[in-house]
Design an enzyme around this catalytic site. Structure first.
Site, PDB file in Angstrom:
ATOM      1  N   ASN A 118       0.870  -1.185   0.000  1.00 46.04           N
ATOM      2  CA  ASN A 118       0.000   0.000   0.000  1.00 46.04           C
ATOM      3  C   ASN A 118       0.909   1.239   0.000  1.00 46.04           C
ATOM      4  OD1 ASN A 118      -1.447   2.252   0.933  1.00 46.04           O
ATOM      5  ND2 ASN A 118      -2.914   0.973   2.054  1.00 46.04           N
ATOM      6  N   LYS A 169       0.498   3.835   2.939  1.00 45.37           N
ATOM      7  CA  LYS A 169       1.100   3.440   4.218  1.00 45.37           C
ATOM      8  C   LYS A 169       2.613   3.596   4.173  1.00 45.37           C
ATOM      9  CE  LYS A 169      -1.767  -0.415   5.837  1.00 45.37           C
ATOM     10  NZ  LYS A 169      -1.711  -1.848   6.139  1.00 45.37           N
ATOM     11  N   ASP A 190      -0.857  -3.381  10.427  1.00 42.23           N
ATOM     12  CA  ASP A 190      -2.237  -3.769  10.171  1.00 42.23           C
ATOM     13  C   ASP A 190      -3.113  -2.728  10.838  1.00 42.23           C
ATOM     14  OD1 ASP A 190      -3.709  -5.919   8.711  1.00 42.23           O
ATOM     15  OD2 ASP A 190      -4.869  -5.839  10.551  1.00 42.23           O
ATOM     16  N   PHE A 208      -5.316   8.222   1.717  1.00 41.70           N
ATOM     17  CA  PHE A 208      -5.825   7.020   1.031  1.00 41.70           C
ATOM     18  C   PHE A 208      -6.992   6.458   1.846  1.00 41.70           C
ATOM     19  CE2 PHE A 208      -4.251   3.687   3.898  1.00 41.70           C
ATOM     20  CZ  PHE A 208      -3.287   4.368   4.622  1.00 41.70           C
ATOM     21  N   GLY A 209      -7.552   5.373   1.368  1.00 40.59           N
ATOM     22  CA  GLY A 209      -8.587   4.652   2.118  1.00 40.59           C
ATOM     23  C   GLY A 209      -9.768   5.529   2.502  1.00 40.59           C
ATOM     24  N   TYR A 210     -10.083   5.533   3.797  1.00 39.47           N
ATOM     25  CA  TYR A 210     -11.266   6.240   4.299  1.00 39.47           C
ATOM     26  C   TYR A 210     -10.963   7.702   4.670  1.00 39.47           C
ATOM     27  CZ  TYR A 210     -12.948   1.442   4.530  1.00 39.47           C
ATOM     28  OH  TYR A 210     -13.305   0.158   4.193  1.00 39.47           O
ATOM     29  N   ASP A 211      -9.771   8.189   4.353  1.00 43.08           N
ATOM     30  CA  ASP A 211      -9.373   9.547   4.766  1.00 43.08           C
ATOM     31  C   ASP A 211     -10.385  10.643   4.386  1.00 43.08           C
ATOM     32  OD1 ASP A 211      -7.127   8.798   6.152  1.00 43.08           O
ATOM     33  OD2 ASP A 211      -5.715   9.229   4.533  1.00 43.08           O
ATOM     34  N   ARG A 237      -1.269   5.774  12.832  1.00 42.43           N
ATOM     35  CA  ARG A 237      -0.013   5.184  12.360  1.00 42.43           C
ATOM     36  C   ARG A 237       1.179   5.952  12.934  1.00 42.43           C
ATOM     37  NH1 ARG A 237      -1.686   4.962   7.829  1.00 42.43           N
ATOM     38  NH2 ARG A 237      -2.432   2.848   8.142  1.00 42.43           N
TER      39      ARG A 237
HETATM   40  P1  IMP Z   1      -4.631  -3.652   6.006  1.00 45.46           P
HETATM   41  O1  IMP Z   1      -3.882  -3.126   7.190  1.00 45.46           O
HETATM   42  O2  IMP Z   1      -3.760  -3.976   4.857  1.00 45.46           O
HETATM   43  O3  IMP Z   1      -5.591  -4.734   6.377  1.00 45.46           O
HETATM   44  O4  IMP Z   1      -5.511  -2.443   5.438  1.00 45.46           O
HETATM   45  C1  IMP Z   1      -5.976  -1.450   6.262  1.00 45.46           C
HETATM   46  C2  IMP Z   1      -7.135  -0.722   5.603  1.00 45.46           C
HETATM   47  O5  IMP Z   1      -7.705   0.146   6.596  1.00 45.46           O
HETATM   48  C3  IMP Z   1      -6.699   0.186   4.468  1.00 45.46           C
HETATM   49  O6  IMP Z   1      -6.762  -0.439   3.215  1.00 45.46           O
HETATM   50  C4  IMP Z   1      -7.713   1.321   4.566  1.00 45.46           C
HETATM   51  O7  IMP Z   1      -8.908   0.954   3.951  1.00 45.46           O
HETATM   52  C5  IMP Z   1      -7.959   1.410   6.072  1.00 45.46           C
HETATM   53  N1  IMP Z   1      -6.998   2.356   6.682  1.00 45.46           N
HETATM   54  C6  IMP Z   1      -5.978   2.074   7.532  1.00 45.46           C
HETATM   55  N2  IMP Z   1      -5.280   3.163   7.846  1.00 45.46           N
HETATM   56  C7  IMP Z   1      -5.867   4.177   7.169  1.00 45.46           C
HETATM   57  C8  IMP Z   1      -5.554   5.558   7.053  1.00 45.46           C
HETATM   58  O8  IMP Z   1      -4.588   6.083   7.607  1.00 45.46           O
HETATM   59  N3  IMP Z   1      -6.391   6.251   6.273  1.00 45.46           N
HETATM   60  C9  IMP Z   1      -7.453   5.725   5.619  1.00 45.46           C
HETATM   61  N4  IMP Z   1      -7.756   4.439   5.653  1.00 45.46           N
HETATM   62  C10 IMP Z   1      -6.970   3.661   6.427  1.00 45.46           C
END
Ligand code: IMP
Length: 197
Positions: free
Chosen positions: A10, A13, A70, A153-156, A182
């Site tokens: 990712n 991350k 994670d 990224f993600g839900y930000d 994080r």
């Molecule tokens: P994993 O740790 O690979 O299972 O994925 C964690 C998932 O949680 C990510 O793909 C995002 O959907 C969400 N996530 C984790 N940290 C963040 C962040 O800092 N911002 C937005 N979404 C997050």
């Protein structure tokens, strides 16, 4: 320089972790840079189990000190969902981050606001000899129905920080790295990393 493999594909991350460790004599490596293709099934029942699975798999394959993250989003009105399933939270095959945000908002539509939520992060640092250290971080906020901001990224874009009238996606990486789940977990990990210097 201490070589540390960040066990993640990712880019969001990896960039955050890299920026957080700037200033330390640490060289951040990615699986791609080492030519490692490994997809770890996240079959654990907690963030810690999944972080450990990723860290141990990648350290075994590479022999390089490995840091795995994670993390996930927990929404109160959904009983803590999506949690450890955050990266896979959509029924649509091949779903994108945008699809997952849309699905989350659909699930929340029937619940009264505010939609209180937390981001959680567990980091695992694994050595070649099989030793593992964990750190954690959390960040409080609320889910909002309209996206704001384009960073992160993600839900930000739908995560409004409790102490600021800003979403995570309206922050620069530098700003996010002062407040995020994080950032808290990485800052606690620094003393463990220093033991390997
Ligand atoms: P994993 O740790 O690979 O299972 O994925 C964690 C998932 O949680 C990510 O793909 C995002 O959907 C969400 N996530 C984790 N940290 C963040 C962040 O800092 N911002 C937005 N979404 C997050």
């Amino acid at each position: 320089m201490l070589r540390v493999l960040v066990a993640s594909n990712n880019p969001g991350k990896v960039k955050e972790i890299q920026d957080l460790l700037e200033g330390l004599p640490v060289e951040i490596l990615t699986p791609k840079a080492l030519g490692i293709e490994l997809s770890v099934q996240e079959v654990g029942e907690s963030y810690a189990e999944n972080a450990a699975l990723k860290a141990m798999s990648f350290v075994k394959k590479s022999g390089v000190l490995t840091l795995a993250d994670d993390s996930g989003l927990e929404v109160q009105a959904l009983g803590g969902e999506p949690g450890i399933r955050s990266a896979r939270y959509s029924p649509k095959p091949g779903a994108s981050d945008a699809d997952r945000r849309k699905y989350l908002l659909e699930r929340l539509r029937a619940s009264p606001r505010p939609w209180m939520a937390q981001f959680k992060c567990v980091l695992a640092l694994a050595t070649d000899e099989g030793k593992i250290q964990f750190t954690t971080g959390e960040c409080e906020g609320e889910i909002i129905p309209l996206e704001r901001g384009t960073n992160g990224f993600g839900y930000d874009p739908i995560f409004l920080l409790s102490d600021h009238n800003l979403t995570m996606a309206e922050l620069t990486t530098q700003q996010k790295n002062k407040v995020s789940h994080r950032a808290k977990a990485v800052n606690k990990m620094i003393s463990y990393l220093e033991q390997h210097l």
